[in-house]
Design an enzyme around this catalytic site. Structure first.
Site, PDB file in Angstrom:
ATOM      1  N   ASN A   1      -2.231   8.522  19.299  1.00 40.38           N
ATOM      2  CA  ASN A   1      -3.081   7.436  18.792  1.00 40.38           C
ATOM      3  C   ASN A   1      -4.528   7.932  18.815  1.00 40.38           C
ATOM      4  O   ASN A   1      -5.127   8.021  19.877  1.00 40.38           O
ATOM      5  CB  ASN A   1      -2.886   6.210  19.695  1.00 40.38           C
ATOM      6  N   TRP A   2      -5.052   8.246  17.643  1.00 39.53           N
ATOM      7  CA  TRP A   2      -6.402   8.819  17.589  1.00 39.53           C
ATOM      8  C   TRP A   2      -7.481   7.766  17.819  1.00 39.53           C
ATOM      9  O   TRP A   2      -8.653   8.105  17.985  1.00 39.53           O
ATOM     10  CB  TRP A   2      -6.648   9.490  16.226  1.00 39.53           C
ATOM     11  N   LYS A   3      -7.098   6.503  17.765  1.00 40.49           N
ATOM     12  CA  LYS A   3      -8.072   5.405  17.891  1.00 40.49           C
ATOM     13  C   LYS A   3      -9.218   5.631  16.898  1.00 40.49           C
ATOM     14  O   LYS A   3      -9.002   6.221  15.854  1.00 40.49           O
ATOM     15  CB  LYS A   3      -8.549   5.277  19.344  1.00 40.49           C
TER      16      LYS A   3
ATOM     17  N   HIS B   1      -1.533  -3.471  20.195  1.00 42.65           N
ATOM     18  CA  HIS B   1      -2.146  -2.573  21.178  1.00 42.65           C
ATOM     19  C   HIS B   1      -3.127  -3.402  22.028  1.00 42.65           C
ATOM     20  O   HIS B   1      -3.787  -4.307  21.516  1.00 42.65           O
ATOM     21  CB  HIS B   1      -2.881  -1.437  20.462  1.00 42.65           C
TER      22      HIS B   1
ATOM     23  N   GLU C   1      -5.999  -2.905  23.066  1.00 41.87           N
ATOM     24  CA  GLU C   1      -7.381  -2.963  22.576  1.00 41.87           C
ATOM     25  C   GLU C   1      -7.510  -3.994  21.455  1.00 41.87           C
ATOM     26  O   GLU C   1      -8.533  -4.658  21.321  1.00 41.87           O
ATOM     27  CB  GLU C   1      -7.842  -1.564  22.125  1.00 41.87           C
TER      28      GLU C   1
ATOM     29  N   GLU D   1       2.516  -0.156  27.897  1.00 40.50           N
ATOM     30  CA  GLU D   1       1.170   0.362  28.105  1.00 40.50           C
ATOM     31  C   GLU D   1       0.439  -0.530  29.109  1.00 40.50           C
ATOM     32  O   GLU D   1      -0.224  -1.501  28.717  1.00 40.50           O
ATOM     33  CB  GLU D   1       0.409   0.358  26.773  1.00 40.50           C
TER      34      GLU D   1
ATOM     35  N   GLY E   1      -6.840   4.822  29.048  1.00 38.76           N
ATOM     36  CA  GLY E   1      -8.188   5.383  28.964  1.00 38.76           C
ATOM     37  C   GLY E   1      -8.911   5.440  30.297  1.00 38.76           C
ATOM     38  O   GLY E   1     -10.108   5.693  30.348  1.00 38.76           O
TER      39      GLY E   1
ATOM     40  N   SER F   1      -3.030   7.065  29.820  1.00 38.07           N
ATOM     41  CA  SER F   1      -3.520   8.302  30.442  1.00 38.07           C
ATOM     42  C   SER F   1      -2.448   9.395  30.566  1.00 38.07           C
ATOM     43  O   SER F   1      -2.453  10.158  31.536  1.00 38.07           O
ATOM     44  CB  SER F   1      -4.162   8.011  31.800  1.00 38.07           C
TER      45      SER F   1
ATOM     46  N   GLY G   1      -3.178   8.655  23.919  1.00 39.60           N
ATOM     47  CA  GLY G   1      -4.487   8.395  23.322  1.00 39.60           C
ATOM     48  C   GLY G   1      -5.379   9.622  23.454  1.00 39.60           C
ATOM     49  O   GLY G   1      -5.243  10.593  22.714  1.00 39.60           O
ATOM     50  N   GLY G   2      -6.262   9.597  24.440  1.00 40.59           N
ATOM     51  CA  GLY G   2      -7.270  10.648  24.626  1.00 40.59           C
ATOM     52  C   GLY G   2      -6.746  12.076  24.502  1.00 40.59           C
ATOM     53  O   GLY G   2      -7.349  12.900  23.800  1.00 40.59           O
TER      54      GLY G   2
HETATM   55  P1  PGA Z   1      -4.879   6.909  26.690  1.00 40.20           P
HETATM   56  O1  PGA Z   1      -4.529   5.812  25.559  1.00 40.20           O
HETATM   57  O2  PGA Z   1      -3.801   7.957  26.622  1.00 40.20           O
HETATM   58  O3  PGA Z   1      -6.229   7.432  26.291  1.00 40.20           O
HETATM   59  O4  PGA Z   1      -4.870   6.199  27.985  1.00 40.20           O
HETATM   60  C1  PGA Z   1      -3.210   5.388  25.360  1.00 40.20           C
HETATM   61  C2  PGA Z   1      -3.177   4.311  24.326  1.00 40.20           C
HETATM   62  O5  PGA Z   1      -4.101   3.490  24.265  1.00 40.20           O
HETATM   63  O6  PGA Z   1      -2.234   4.227  23.535  1.00 40.20           O
END
Ligand code: PGA
Length: 241
Positions: free
Chosen positions: A6-8, A91, A93, A161, A167, A204, A224-225
């Protein structure tokens, strides 16, 4: 296993292109399916570069109507038109910053399935909810409100999640992940007896902890990251070997 990056809201077009070209070259273990989820504006570009590779492309969100006066939104019909395979739904967010509700996620799931795109329904609790012993209640209410009385396909993907792990650099412990994914599977299977559920873990995940998180009941990761570096992402993919 399914591993989705997930590049966000990251990258500009030059990074997205360079990244996709490098990603195309990595060695992917058999039985591992890889997908990347760029911002809407780069979906076409990334999909063109990855065409014919073993890496699929998806979106991070969508709206549930097909077309019309919905300024700023992108529909599953449009995602289908670009050949998208996946789309995240709910998600944390989106839920926390953009007020997405369980009713929205439900409508998105229906609309995506109608267009043959795989929804990845994200569920998870906050730290306060976990500490108050409300983790199961929160997860089951998210699942019920989004999936009850829908007609699902043979397979459906859910991502556990925990919000406190996204994050933050705090990864859920394997035991916590095992417990939550098993509850998710039980609830989902009770609602949909004929569907096979793939349950991913996200929060994470990185090249150092991925191996320990490949446990019973975890069918893959939503990263994500660490998916923003080809080296880190490919190490995570390698850990599935
Ligand atoms: P993260 O994000 O790996 O940066 O914690 C995961 C996600 O939001 O899907």
């Amino acid at each position: 296993m399914v591993i989705l990056g997930n590049w966000k809201m990251n990258m500009v077009v030059s990074n997205a292109i360079a990244f996709s070209k490098r990603l195309r070259e990595i060695d992917i273990p058999e039985d591992v399916e890889i997908g990347v989820l760029p911002s809407y504006v780069y979906l076409s570009e990334v999909a063109n570069i990855l065409e014919g590779s073993r890496i699929s492309v998806g979106a991070q969100d969508c709206y549930y109507e097909d077309q019309g006066a919905f300024t700023g939104e992108v529909s599953p019909l449009q995602l289908k038109d670009l050949g998208m395979k996946w789309c995240l739904v709910g998600h944390s967010e989106r839920r926390q910053m953009f007020y997405e509700t369980d009713e929205d996620t439900r409508r998105k799931v229906v609309s995506l399935m109608r267009h043959g795109i795989n929804p990845v329904l994200c569920v998870g609790e906050t730290l306060a909810q976990r500490e108050a012993g409300r983790m199961f209640g929160i997860i089951s209410s998210q699942l019920f409100r989004s999936l009850e009385r829908l007609k699902l396909n043979d397979e459906f993907t859910i991502a556990y999640e925990p919000i406190w792990a996204i994050g933050t650099g705090i990864t859920a412990k394997p035991k916590q992940v095992e417990e939550a994914t098993s509850v998710i599977r039980q609830i989902a299977e009770r609602m949909h007896r004929n569907t096979r559920f793939n349950v991913l873990y996200g929060g994470s995940v990185n090249e150092d902890n991925a191996k320990n998180l490949i446990i019973n009941g975890v069918d893959g990761f939503l990263v994500g990251g660490a998916s923003l570096s080809v080296i880190r992402f490919s190490k995570i993919i390698d850990s599935a070997r």
